[in-house]
Design a protein around this motif. Structure first.
Motif, mmCIF file in Angstrom:
data_model
loop_
_atom_site.group_PDB
_atom_site.id
_atom_site.type_symbol
_atom_site.label_atom_id
_atom_site.label_comp_id
_atom_site.label_asym_id
_atom_site.label_seq_id
_atom_site.Cartn_x
_atom_site.Cartn_y
_atom_site.Cartn_z
ATOM 1 N N ASP A 51 -37.188 -20.324 26.573
ATOM 2 C CA ASP A 51 -37.109 -21.465 27.057
ATOM 3 C C ASP A 51 -36.602 -21.506 28.677
ATOM 4 O OD1 ASP A 51 -37.634 -22.510 24.500
ATOM 5 O OD2 ASP A 51 -35.435 -22.327 23.835
ATOM 6 N N ARG A 52 -36.675 -20.443 29.200
ATOM 7 C CA ARG A 52 -36.226 -20.444 30.475
ATOM 8 C C ARG A 52 -37.219 -21.025 31.617
ATOM 9 N NH1 ARG A 52 -33.433 -14.593 30.655
ATOM 10 N NH2 ARG A 52 -31.792 -14.942 29.420
ATOM 11 N N GLU A 53 -36.630 -21.757 32.793
ATOM 12 C CA GLU A 53 -37.359 -22.229 33.723
ATOM 13 C C GLU A 53 -36.738 -21.609 34.849
ATOM 14 O OE1 GLU A 53 -38.471 -26.906 32.360
ATOM 15 O OE2 GLU A 53 -36.376 -26.467 33.286
ATOM 16 N N PHE A 54 -37.684 -21.592 35.935
ATOM 17 C CA PHE A 54 -37.321 -21.019 37.448
ATOM 18 C C PHE A 54 -37.630 -21.743 38.528
ATOM 19 C CE2 PHE A 54 -38.180 -17.806 34.084
ATOM 20 C CZ PHE A 54 -37.202 -16.840 34.243
ATOM 21 N N TRP A 55 -36.916 -21.496 39.612
ATOM 22 C CA TRP A 55 -37.298 -22.145 40.917
ATOM 23 C C TRP A 55 -37.990 -20.913 41.474
ATOM 24 C CZ3 TRP A 55 -36.421 -27.051 41.146
ATOM 25 C CH2 TRP A 55 -35.611 -27.601 40.295
ATOM 26 N N GLY A 56 -38.969 -21.409 42.256
ATOM 27 C CA GLY A 56 -39.747 -20.220 43.037
ATOM 28 C C GLY A 56 -40.964 -20.688 44.135
ATOM 29 N N ARG A 71 -51.548 -21.198 51.660
ATOM 30 C CA ARG A 71 -50.817 -22.637 51.465
ATOM 31 C C ARG A 71 -49.734 -22.224 50.406
ATOM 32 N NH1 ARG A 71 -53.665 -28.482 50.068
ATOM 33 N NH2 ARG A 71 -51.820 -29.481 50.000
ATOM 34 N N TYR A 72 -48.483 -22.214 50.710
ATOM 35 C CA TYR A 72 -47.317 -21.988 49.939
ATOM 36 C C TYR A 72 -46.839 -23.200 49.284
ATOM 37 C CZ TYR A 72 -46.875 -17.193 51.622
ATOM 38 O OH TYR A 72 -47.405 -15.876 51.570
ATOM 39 N N HIS A 73 -46.252 -23.249 48.324
ATOM 40 C CA HIS A 73 -45.588 -24.431 47.523
ATOM 41 C C HIS A 73 -44.348 -24.103 47.097
ATOM 42 C CE1 HIS A 73 -49.660 -26.406 47.289
ATOM 43 N NE2 HIS A 73 -50.294 -24.942 47.097
ATOM 44 N N LEU A 74 -43.321 -24.918 47.004
ATOM 45 C CA LEU A 74 -41.981 -24.676 46.074
ATOM 46 C C LEU A 74 -41.830 -25.434 45.291
ATOM 47 C CD1 LEU A 74 -39.463 -24.290 49.421
ATOM 48 C CD2 LEU A 74 -40.910 -22.542 48.141
ATOM 49 N N GLY A 75 -41.204 -24.856 44.042
ATOM 50 C CA GLY A 75 -40.789 -25.950 43.001
ATOM 51 C C GLY A 75 -40.322 -25.235 41.835
ATOM 52 N N ASN A 85 -44.246 -29.618 41.483
ATOM 53 C CA ASN A 85 -43.544 -29.779 42.726
ATOM 54 C C ASN A 85 -42.406 -30.569 42.577
ATOM 55 O OD1 ASN A 85 -45.196 -28.733 45.035
ATOM 56 N ND2 ASN A 85 -46.894 -30.372 44.240
ATOM 57 N N GLU A 86 -41.183 -30.012 42.774
ATOM 58 C CA GLU A 86 -39.752 -30.628 42.816
ATOM 59 C C GLU A 86 -38.915 -29.943 43.774
ATOM 60 O OE1 GLU A 86 -37.542 -30.710 39.082
ATOM 61 O OE2 GLU A 86 -39.014 -31.187 37.909
ATOM 62 N N ASN A 87 -38.100 -30.835 44.288
ATOM 63 C CA ASN A 87 -37.073 -30.336 45.219
ATOM 64 C C ASN A 87 -36.131 -29.097 44.810
ATOM 65 O OD1 ASN A 87 -38.071 -32.286 46.998
ATOM 66 N ND2 ASN A 87 -36.286 -33.824 46.529
ATOM 67 N N VAL A 88 -36.238 -28.294 45.419
ATOM 68 C CA VAL A 88 -35.391 -27.053 44.931
ATOM 69 C C VAL A 88 -33.915 -27.228 45.447
ATOM 70 C CG1 VAL A 88 -35.199 -24.633 45.380
ATOM 71 C CG2 VAL A 88 -37.331 -25.549 45.152
ATOM 72 N N PRO A 89 -33.062 -26.736 44.529
ATOM 73 C CA PRO A 89 -31.548 -26.912 44.929
ATOM 74 C C PRO A 89 -31.358 -26.201 46.212
ATOM 75 C CG PRO A 89 -31.883 -26.125 42.855
ATOM 76 C CD PRO A 89 -32.989 -26.384 43.052
ATOM 77 N N ALA A 90 -30.152 -26.539 46.861
ATOM 78 C CA ALA A 90 -29.952 -25.615 48.072
ATOM 79 C C ALA A 90 -29.323 -24.216 47.470
ATOM 80 C CB ALA A 90 -29.002 -26.115 48.664
ATOM 81 N N GLU A 124 -50.469 -27.993 55.398
ATOM 82 C CA GLU A 124 -49.682 -28.388 54.396
ATOM 83 C C GLU A 124 -48.943 -27.546 53.672
ATOM 84 O OE1 GLU A 124 -52.184 -30.729 51.954
ATOM 85 O OE2 GLU A 124 -53.121 -31.866 53.662
ATOM 86 N N SER A 125 -48.821 -26.243 54.429
ATOM 87 C CA SER A 125 -48.001 -25.243 53.483
ATOM 88 C C SER A 125 -46.526 -25.491 53.891
ATOM 89 C CB SER A 125 -48.512 -23.967 54.056
ATOM 90 O OG SER A 125 -47.433 -23.067 53.698
ATOM 91 N N VAL A 126 -45.779 -25.179 52.800
ATOM 92 C CA VAL A 126 -44.113 -25.511 53.060
ATOM 93 C C VAL A 126 -43.580 -24.366 54.132
ATOM 94 C CG1 VAL A 126 -43.700 -26.419 50.860
ATOM 95 C CG2 VAL A 126 -43.293 -23.743 51.092
ATOM 96 N N GLU A 127 -42.767 -24.655 54.902
ATOM 97 C CA GLU A 127 -42.318 -23.415 55.850
ATOM 98 C C GLU A 127 -41.142 -22.869 54.960
ATOM 99 O OE1 GLU A 127 -40.857 -25.209 59.329
ATOM 100 O OE2 GLU A 127 -42.344 -26.789 59.293
#
Length: 129
Positions: A51-56, A71-75, A85-90, A124-127
């Motif tokens: 059931d785990r989810e991950f930021w990455g 082309r990198y993505h965060l989420g 695609n979701e805003n990653v917490p600080a 369009e890649s994330v920095e």
């Protein structure tokens, strides 16, 4: 004998890309596009593993026969096994950036040393650095 080739085959690239780390998703890759991802930070490690989810991050690496474009993505990697695609917490950004930068440096160095191929970052890649 040198491994360098002006036009490495898909199979030579797959073998070399696997050696960079555990991030290559071979079933999602083909001769022109290679897919990678990294589950950097667990959202809630108290959840059962299934059931785990991950930021990455995930990477779509395109090959035009002469060079690569990254082309990198965060989420969020959700419970159903999809990247969103979701805003990653600080609190997760530092670890995601660390794994992404380490991977990218290994990838660029390997492709240059083994095949004399360069990697550019898609506009369009994330920095991450």
């Amino acid at each position: 004998m040198s491994d360098k080739s002006s036009n490495p085959t898909h199979y030579r690239l797959i073998t070399a890309l696997k050696a960079v780390g555990p991030y290559l998703r071979e079933p999602l890759s083909n001769e022109k596009n290679y897919h990678f991802d990294c589950l950097s930070v667990c959202v809630d490690d108290k959840q059962s593993p299934e059931d785990r989810e991950f930021w990455g991050w995930w990477l779509d690496l395109s090959f035009n026969g002469k060079s690569f474009e990254a082309r990198y993505h965060l989420g969020l990697y959700n419970q159903v096994g999809e990247w969103v695609n979701e805003n990653v917490p600080a609190s997760a950004i530092q670890e995601i950036n660390r794994t992404q930068e380490a991977f990218h440096n290994k990838l660029v160095n390997m492709l240059d040393e083994k095949f004399s191929l360069s990697v550019s970052i898609h506009e369009e890649s994330v920095e991450f650095v």
